[in-house]
Design a protein around this motif. Structure first.
Motif, short mmCIF file in Angstrom:
data_model
loop_
_atom_site.label_atom_id
_atom_site.label_comp_id
_atom_site.label_asym_id
_atom_site.label_seq_id
_atom_site.Cartn_x
_atom_site.Cartn_y
_atom_site.Cartn_z
N SER A 196 0.83 -1.21 0.00
CA SER A 196 0.00 0.00 0.00
C SER A 196 0.87 1.26 0.00
O SER A 196 0.51 2.26 -0.63
CB SER A 196 -0.94 0.00 1.21
OG SER A 196 -0.23 -0.03 2.43
N ALA A 199 1.87 2.12 -3.39
CA ALA A 199 0.76 2.74 -4.13
C ALA A 199 0.39 4.11 -3.60
O ALA A 199 -0.52 4.76 -4.13
CB ALA A 199 -0.47 1.83 -4.08
N LEU A 201 -1.10 4.82 -0.80
CA LEU A 201 -2.46 4.75 -0.24
C LEU A 201 -2.40 4.20 1.17
O LEU A 201 -1.48 3.46 1.51
CB LEU A 201 -3.34 3.84 -1.10
CG LEU A 201 -3.66 4.30 -2.52
CD1 LEU A 201 -4.26 3.15 -3.33
CD2 LEU A 201 -4.61 5.49 -2.51
N PHE A 206 -6.36 1.06 0.27
CA PHE A 206 -5.76 0.27 -0.80
C PHE A 206 -6.43 -1.09 -0.93
O PHE A 206 -6.76 -1.53 -2.04
CB PHE A 206 -4.26 0.10 -0.54
CG PHE A 206 -3.63 -0.99 -1.37
CD1 PHE A 206 -3.47 -0.83 -2.74
CD2 PHE A 206 -3.22 -2.16 -0.78
CE1 PHE A 206 -2.90 -1.83 -3.51
CE2 PHE A 206 -2.64 -3.17 -1.54
CZ PHE A 206 -2.48 -3.01 -2.91
#
Length: 276
Positions: A196, A199, A201, A206
């Motif tokens: 996560s 990403a 997030l 996520f």
């Protein structure tokens, strides 16, 4: 007691990435998973029930099924009769130049089919013909390549393919970062927190976003990617135990169970089929 379901993989001796699966399913259900290849299939008898693209599908005999690379799906027999079907698996690197040629584009074209189920006699006939050519030792290279080209050509004619050079949404871009991180760390014990963060997030945002987009959890996706990487290593000659441990399975038995729920057979059986 023998399994009532049967699976057989046949690798083309002429087209490097082309493999045929012939299957008869009574008491087997695939886990949700995704292949790295394009998949073109035909339901021969019975009914093929599966999840893909965020919805459930029912494919009666004669229907063509198309899966894009990394398109999540599962599958099982629907109704009371044995499900018989076949699938062709072809690497994107084999098909992208063909898509580009059909559409008159100068470079390799990345396409994704917008349709999962298609009723088309010409496309079905071409898929069945290519499957026969692969299983016949007398079939030539040019026969197989020509029939594969006809399949690509027909998909374009049916307007079921879309060019992917489109604006990528922010959620898509973030999830692609996560997938890239997973692929780069398949042999490591990665956590949801690490993925996560890649990403950008929060962990639970996520998790929810990934599941909404792909229909599986990040954990299921990691397992799927490890199975695909392990399959490639096996075909290159690595030992079953080494591959299992390299890709995070506790032992060969654990690897066998996970592999069979995606390919319908054990890794050793798969390698034996492909090596023939």
């Amino acid at each position: 007691m023998q399994d009532a379901s049967r699976f057989e993989f046949i690798k083309s001796q002429h087209v490097a990435s082309l493999t045929v699966l012939r299957a008869a399913i009574e008491d087997f259900s695939y886990d949700r998973h995704a292949h790295e290849e394009y998949a073109f299939g035909v339901t021969l008898s019975g009914r093929q029930d599966f999840f893909s693209g965020g919805q459930f599908h029912k494919s009666p005999p004669g229907n063509v099924i198309l899966f894009n690379p990394e398109e999540v799906h599962d599958g099982q027999s629907g109704g009371e009769h044995t499900l018989d079907y076949l699938m062709l698996y072809v690497a994107p690197s084999q098909l992208h130049p063909m898509f580009a040629e059909v559409l008159g584009q100068p470079n390799n074209a990345i396409f994704r089919s917008s349709k999962t189920l298609i009723q088309d006699v010409r496309l079905r006939t071409a898929i069945l013909q290519l499957a026969r050519l692969v299983t016949q030792s007398t079939a030539s290279c040019i026969d197989q390549e020509n029939t594969l080209y006809r399949i690509v050509e027909r998909i374009v004619q049916l307007s079921g393919a879309q060019h992917t050079e489109q604006r990528t949404s922010r959620p898509d871009a973030l999830l692609q970062r996560a997938k890239a991180y997973i692929h780069a760390h398949l042999t490591q014990d990665i956590s949801l927190e690490e993925i996560s963060q890649a990403a950008h997030l929060s962990k639970y945002h996520f998790l929810r976003l990934f599941r909404q987009h792909y229909g599986i959890t990040p954990h299921q996706y990691v397992i799927n990617c490890r199975i695909n990487a392990a399959r490639a290593a096996l075909l290159e000659g690595a030992s079953l135990v080494d591959v299992a441990l390299r890709y995070g399975f506790s032992d060969a038995s654990h690897f066998n169970r996970r592999f069979k729920r995606i390919f319908g057979m054990t890794p050793s059986q798969y390698r034996r089929d492909i090596a023939r």
